[in-house]
Design an enzyme around this catalytic site. Structure first.
Site, PDB file in Angstrom:
ATOM      1  N   SER A  53      45.138  82.797  79.182  1.00 22.06           N
ATOM      2  CA  SER A  53      46.483  83.366  79.144  1.00 22.06           C
ATOM      3  C   SER A  53      46.995  83.349  77.704  1.00 22.06           C
ATOM      4  O   SER A  53      46.211  83.169  76.766  1.00 22.06           O
ATOM      5  CB  SER A  53      47.414  82.583  80.068  1.00 22.06           C
ATOM      6  OG  SER A  53      48.613  83.293  80.262  1.00 22.06           O
ATOM      7  N   ASN A  54      48.281  83.543  77.520  1.00 25.57           N
ATOM      8  CA  ASN A  54      48.865  83.470  76.174  1.00 25.57           C
ATOM      9  C   ASN A  54      50.243  82.836  76.269  1.00 25.57           C
ATOM     10  O   ASN A  54      50.699  82.487  77.357  1.00 25.57           O
ATOM     11  CB  ASN A  54      48.914  84.859  75.534  1.00 25.57           C
ATOM     12  CG  ASN A  54      49.692  85.827  76.389  1.00 25.57           C
ATOM     13  OD1 ASN A  54      50.883  85.645  76.638  1.00 25.57           O
ATOM     14  ND2 ASN A  54      49.018  86.858  76.891  1.00 25.57           N
ATOM     15  N   TYR A  55      50.908  82.695  75.132  1.00 27.69           N
ATOM     16  CA  TYR A  55      52.164  81.932  75.096  1.00 27.69           C
ATOM     17  C   TYR A  55      53.406  82.708  75.510  1.00 27.69           C
ATOM     18  O   TYR A  55      54.513  82.208  75.394  1.00 27.69           O
ATOM     19  CB  TYR A  55      52.391  81.379  73.680  1.00 27.69           C
ATOM     20  CG  TYR A  55      51.444  80.268  73.297  1.00 27.69           C
ATOM     21  CD1 TYR A  55      51.436  79.083  74.016  1.00 27.69           C
ATOM     22  CD2 TYR A  55      50.578  80.410  72.223  1.00 27.69           C
ATOM     23  CE1 TYR A  55      50.576  78.054  73.659  1.00 27.69           C
ATOM     24  CE2 TYR A  55      49.716  79.388  71.870  1.00 27.69           C
ATOM     25  CZ  TYR A  55      49.720  78.206  72.591  1.00 27.69           C
ATOM     26  OH  TYR A  55      48.884  77.196  72.251  1.00 27.69           O
TER      27      TYR A  55
END
Ligand code: C5P
Length: 403
Positions: free
Chosen positions: A209-211
């Site tokens: 995923s990412n932030y």
């Protein structure tokens, strides 16, 4: 016309000699069929009787932060029900308090709690108005979306002529009416907004995923809905509550987002694709849990996800496409490339290495580039305020196309 009809307007009155003009403001608002809730600071009551406002408004005047009635927190219910909050007259003191986040009375507490637009009509002596501290406070409030009406040049209370006189009630009410009109400027329009990250599963317990926090997309959905648009919000996993008044769909992976966007796009006038969609996903999802082995290296195969926005750009018809990009270098060059590659009408680029910009925070610093190559840099401001500017741009595009 009729933008004020049935709208809940909080009228904050502070301690200036111009407080007597608030009575006329309330009268004019009532004439326009607004529901008026007067709120007076203690100093205001020295200049104007609460009873006067109460009679004109046909509503109780709120004077105190703490009430004996423990069943309701008045500042919160007023903050929530407000369609707009007008502070007229606004003294240097109230402007200073709001600009610095102070909430030590009923009015400042409501202003801090409300999501409604806040308009201020300053009234003070010209020397106070020209003071750099006050000007700095006005500047920082304007930067986060507060609107100022006036002041005007003219006779001041001390007999001199100068800049600081409160704008006349009629003009103040007209200004407020314009703001309320512009808040309905997306009536009859439908938009898909995407938000948040995507999760690309690797096995039963892990994902890529990412932030992205989703805050920018949720602010866009909220702002669009508050301006009358029918909003379908398609969100990857976030910790945010779905905004009220929008159709909400929760998705996990880029493929799920792709499917949902295709399903919902048909009826829409456009899409604002603020989601941070993962470009790649693991080639396979293991059914169970991948176990640690004695091997020191673990090689993972990734495959490219569909580029949702690019695909929409290839068959966009008359739809308005807005994309986002998060970059660490060559911001404008990269944004322009993506704008063209994906046939976008507008791209919102942010340099995530800048303090106050990017994924997690409540503020953003963005550069907007439209399909005519016009570049506009916005200084640091709240994500809601960035959303406001983006919808303003979309509004212009709709008008230019005669949609
Ligand atoms: O190419 P890049 O990922 O930087 O482009 C960002 C824009 O494209 C964003 O608006 C994002 O939502 C969208 N995008 C997409 N599908 C992808 C990757 C990005 O729609 N697979």
């Amino acid at each position: 016309m009729g933008a004020l009809r049935n709208k809940s307007i909080l009228v904050g009155v502070t301690g200036s000699i111009a407080a007597y003009k608030a009575a006329e403001i309330v009268r004019l608002l009532r004439k326009k069929k607004a529901i008026v809730y007067p709120i007076m600071t203690k100093a205001a009551t020295h200049f104007l009787s609460p009873l006067t406002l109460q009679n004109l408004a046909s509503q109780k005047v709120t004077l105190k932060l703490f009430s004996r009635d423990i069943r309701k927190a008045e500042h919160l219910s007023l903050a929530e029900l407000a369609d707009a909050c007008l502070i007229a007259p606004a003294t240097a003191n109230i402007i200073g308090k709001i600009a610095n986040g102070i909430a030590d009375d009923i009015l400042t507490t409501i202003v801090l709690a409300t999501k409604a637009p806040v308009l201020l009509a300053p009234a003070m002596n010209n020397m106070m108005y020209e003071n750099p501290i006050l000007q700095r406070n006005i500047g920082s409030l304007k930067a986060i979306g507060f609107k100022f009406i006036g002041p005007a040049r003219g006779d001041l209370a001390d007999g001199k002529i100068g800049l600081g006189r409160m704008t006349e009630p009629q003009e103040i009410v007209e200004c407020l009416e314009k703001v309320m009109q512009s808040r309905d400027d997306f009536l009859g329009k439908a938009f898909v907004v995407t938000a948040g990250p995507t999760r690309e599963p690797l096995d039963r317990v892990r994902f890529f995923s990412n932030y992205s926090s989703g805050k920018m997309g949720y602010a866009l959905a909220e702002e669009g809905a508050s301006r009358g648009a029918r909003i379908v919000l398609i969100s990857g996993p976030t910790s945010l509550d779905p905004p009220s008044g929008v159709e909400f769909h929760w998705v996990e992976s880029a493929r799920e987002m792709h499917k949902m966007v295709k399903e919902k796009m048909g009826e829409a006038d456009g899409i604002v694709m603020s989601a941070a969609v993962s470009d790649y996903a693991p080639a396979r999802k293991e059914n169970g849990k991948i176990k640690k082995t004695t091997q020191k290296k673990f090689i993972l195969e990734l495959v490219q996800n569909p580029d949702i926005l690019k695909e929409l750009g290839q068959r966009k018809e008359n739809k308005i496409l807005v994309g986002f990009c998060a970059e660490t270098k060559d911001l404008e060059k990269e944004a322009l490339r993506k704008l063209k590659e994906k046939s976008l009408d507008l791209i919102v680029a942010n340099n995530i290495t800048e303090e106050g910009a990017g994924f997690k925070g409540d503020t953003n610093i963005v550069t907007l580039i439209n399909n005519k190559g016009k570049v506009e840099h916005l200084s640091r401001r709240s994500k809601r305020e960035v959303a406001r500017v983006i919808w303003d741009k979309i509004r212009e595009m709709i008008e230019n196309r005669g949609l």
